[in-house]
Design a protein around this motif. Structure first.
Motif, short mmCIF file in Angstrom:
data_model
loop_
_atom_site.label_atom_id
_atom_site.label_comp_id
_atom_site.label_asym_id
_atom_site.label_seq_id
_atom_site.Cartn_x
_atom_site.Cartn_y
_atom_site.Cartn_z
N ARG A 235 41.83 40.38 54.66
CA ARG A 235 40.72 40.22 55.61
C ARG A 235 41.13 40.75 56.98
NH1 ARG A 235 35.66 37.55 56.62
NH2 ARG A 235 35.25 38.25 58.73
N GLN A 236 42.36 40.52 57.40
CA GLN A 236 42.80 40.99 58.72
C GLN A 236 42.74 42.51 58.81
OE1 GLN A 236 43.52 39.05 61.53
NE2 GLN A 236 43.23 41.09 62.38
N ALA B 239 28.41 42.11 57.20
CA ALA B 239 28.90 40.77 57.55
C ALA B 239 27.71 39.83 57.67
CB ALA B 239 29.66 40.82 58.88
N LYS C 109 40.77 44.51 57.13
CA LYS C 109 39.34 44.87 57.21
C LYS C 109 38.82 44.61 58.62
CE LYS C 109 38.55 43.63 52.40
NZ LYS C 109 37.85 42.71 51.49
N ASN C 110 39.16 43.46 59.19
CA ASN C 110 38.74 43.14 60.57
C ASN C 110 39.22 44.21 61.55
OD1 ASN C 110 37.62 40.76 59.62
ND2 ASN C 110 39.15 39.43 60.54
N ASP C 111 40.46 44.63 61.41
CA ASP C 111 41.02 45.64 62.30
C ASP C 111 40.27 46.97 62.18
OD1 ASP C 111 42.90 43.76 63.13
OD2 ASP C 111 44.52 44.59 61.91
N ILE D 26 37.14 47.39 61.23
CA ILE D 26 35.82 47.20 61.85
C ILE D 26 35.94 47.23 63.37
CG2 ILE D 26 33.91 45.57 62.18
CD1 ILE D 26 34.54 44.65 59.20
N LYS D 27 36.93 46.53 63.91
CA LYS D 27 37.10 46.48 65.38
C LYS D 27 37.35 47.86 65.98
CE LYS D 27 38.92 41.83 65.51
NZ LYS D 27 40.15 41.06 65.61
N TRP E 153 31.23 44.26 66.89
CA TRP E 153 30.71 43.82 65.60
C TRP E 153 29.18 43.77 65.61
CZ3 TRP E 153 33.43 41.57 61.18
CH2 TRP E 153 34.82 41.70 61.26
N LEU F 175 30.00 35.91 60.96
CA LEU F 175 31.14 36.83 60.70
C LEU F 175 32.22 36.18 59.84
CD1 LEU F 175 31.46 38.46 64.26
CD2 LEU F 175 30.02 39.19 62.34
N THR F 176 31.82 35.31 58.95
CA THR F 176 32.79 34.65 58.08
C THR F 176 32.89 35.29 56.71
OG1 THR F 176 31.08 33.09 57.41
CG2 THR F 176 32.54 32.41 59.21
N LEU G 21 32.46 39.03 54.45
CA LEU G 21 32.32 40.49 54.45
C LEU G 21 31.99 40.97 53.04
CD1 LEU G 21 35.38 41.79 56.52
CD2 LEU G 21 32.98 41.74 57.22
#
Length: 97
Positions: free
Chosen positions: A74-75, A11, A77-79, A81-82, A88, A15-16, A18
């Protein structure tokens, strides 16, 4: 000795952006991103914080997983990573030690 293959996500600092990639040497590859040694997407968008990785013993599975993740929203992928890295934080120094 068995080879290891890694699917990883980087990232940028806000964090905008990936980036998802695959490599057989995670430390070397992230170092290359951090030092901007290769021209391209990660250099252009300053994407160099290691926020996620998975290890595989089969290159075919690693490439398949990379393609799967690249196809996600993207959501999603975010999940992912979280779950792996809730804050992060840049994991580069943790993999180097």
């Amino acid at each position: 000795m068995e080879r290891a293959y890694y699917v990883y996500m980087l990232a940028n600092k806000p964090l905008t952006v990936l980036y998802t990639g695959v490599t057989n040497d995670l430390i070397r590859r992230v170092y290359e991103h951090k030092q901007k040694l290769k021209k391209g997407f990660t250099q252009k968008y300053n994407v160099d914080a290691l926020v996620y990785y998975e290890m595989f013993d089969d290159v075919g599975y690693a490439i398949e997983r990379e393609k799967q993740i690249k196809g996600w929203t993207r959501q999603k992928k975010n999940d992912l990573i979280k779950q792996f890295n809730p804050s992060w934080k840049d994991l580069y120094h943790t993999i180097c030690s």
